[in-house]
Design an enzyme around this catalytic site. Structure first.
Site: not given
Length: 300
Positions: A215, A66, A274
């Site tokens: 990627d 977070g 969150e």
């Protein structure tokens, strides 16, 4: 001499990182860096610390997923491109685990001082960046409800989340979703969907065993709604990373995906631990979105 800006929240995770700050600074000093300390405790103080970045070698954040999320969103908004180093110091450190960053703060500092800089991807959901995971459905609200239970988190760590999650199983109900992938549209009853930039979340490190942060793709993993008797078997497959061929799993390696709620049930969502935005979600991968310091041995 180049400078490392070390940002930490003394109340993050188990609150012990503040006791190792000098040790980490000693590592950086031994590698030829000055350390600028920034003690933050809210979004405003974090923004001030980020806004002050100039020509530092790196900004090192001590925190969990977070905190990394908040840091990167702030850096992107302020146009800061300083390479990011991570010292795992939160309750959930899934992204750092994927990067093979040591859990010990001093060892993590050494990995930063001796590491290399790569161009890493970020996910983006409805305009907000995420570093590790965006998801919705079953178990998603567990970390949110646990965020206020600091005693349980400090004593049990991730186990507290699992115990809380098990209590949801008897009450699960199907979520009718429309999943739009680049080459297919799926309308079905699901229990959970995840968009992963790394290999896992919630302490499960093999949800997407072949994930890469370089990627330009995200790994989409959705769990179709299933009877409780099938959950245990699938759970064992997830632990070993052998679940992606299961018929109950919808998996795709994609640059973008959209998720819509076709039912009346509210769908809890999450972005890096969150609460996330309400559905619908438009999720994309931004390739080479930021500079990231990884241990020299890291290959993904």
């Amino acid at each position: 001499m180049q400078t490392i800006r070390l940002i930490y929240n003394p109340f993050s995770g188990d609150k012990r990182f503040k006791d190792t700050v000098d040790s980490c600074a000693g590592v950086f000093s031994g590698a030829g860096f000055l350390t600028c300390f920034c003690r933050v405790h809210n979004p405003a103080s974090l923004e001030a610390a980020i806004a002050g970045l100039t020509d530092e070698y790196a900004v090192v954040i001590a925190g969990g997923d977070g905190t990394i999320n908040m840091t990167l969103n702030t850096m992107k908004r302020l146009g800061k491109t300083t390479p990011l180093g991570i010292i795992p110091a939160g309750t959930a450190n899934d992204f750092a685990s994927f990067l093979e960053i040591p859990k010990d703060p001093r060892a993590a500092a050494e990995a930063i001082a001796q590491g290399r800089i790569i161009s890493a991807d970020l996910g983006k959901v409805n305009g907000k960046y995420f570093v590790n995971v965006c998801g919705g459905g079953l178990f998603i609200n567990v970390s949110h409800s646990m965020s206020h239970d600091n005693l349980a988190k400090s004593i049990l760590g991730k186990l507290a989340y699992y115990i809380k999650g098990l209590g949801q199983l008897p009450n699960i109900s199907p979520l009718r979703l429309r999943i739009t992938l680049p080459n297919a549209v799926h309308e079905d009853d699901f229990a959970l969907f995840l968009l992963l930039n790394s290999g896992g979340c919630g302490g499960f490190h093999k949800i997407s065993p072949h994930a890469s942060v370089t990627d330009g793709f995200l790994d989409f993993v959705a769990f179709r709604f299933m009877p409780m008797k099938d959950i245990a078997g699938l759970f064992l497959k997830i632990l070993s990373g052998e679940h992606l061929d299961d018929r109950k799993i919808l998996f795709a390696h994609v640059p973008e995906v959209s998720v819509e709620n076709l039912g009346k049930e509210h769908v809890d969502t999450d972005v890096d631990g969150e609460p996330g935005p309400s559905l619908p979600h438009k999720i994309t991968c931004e390739k080479s979105a930021f500079s990231l310091i990884v241990p020299s041995r890291f290959k993904k």
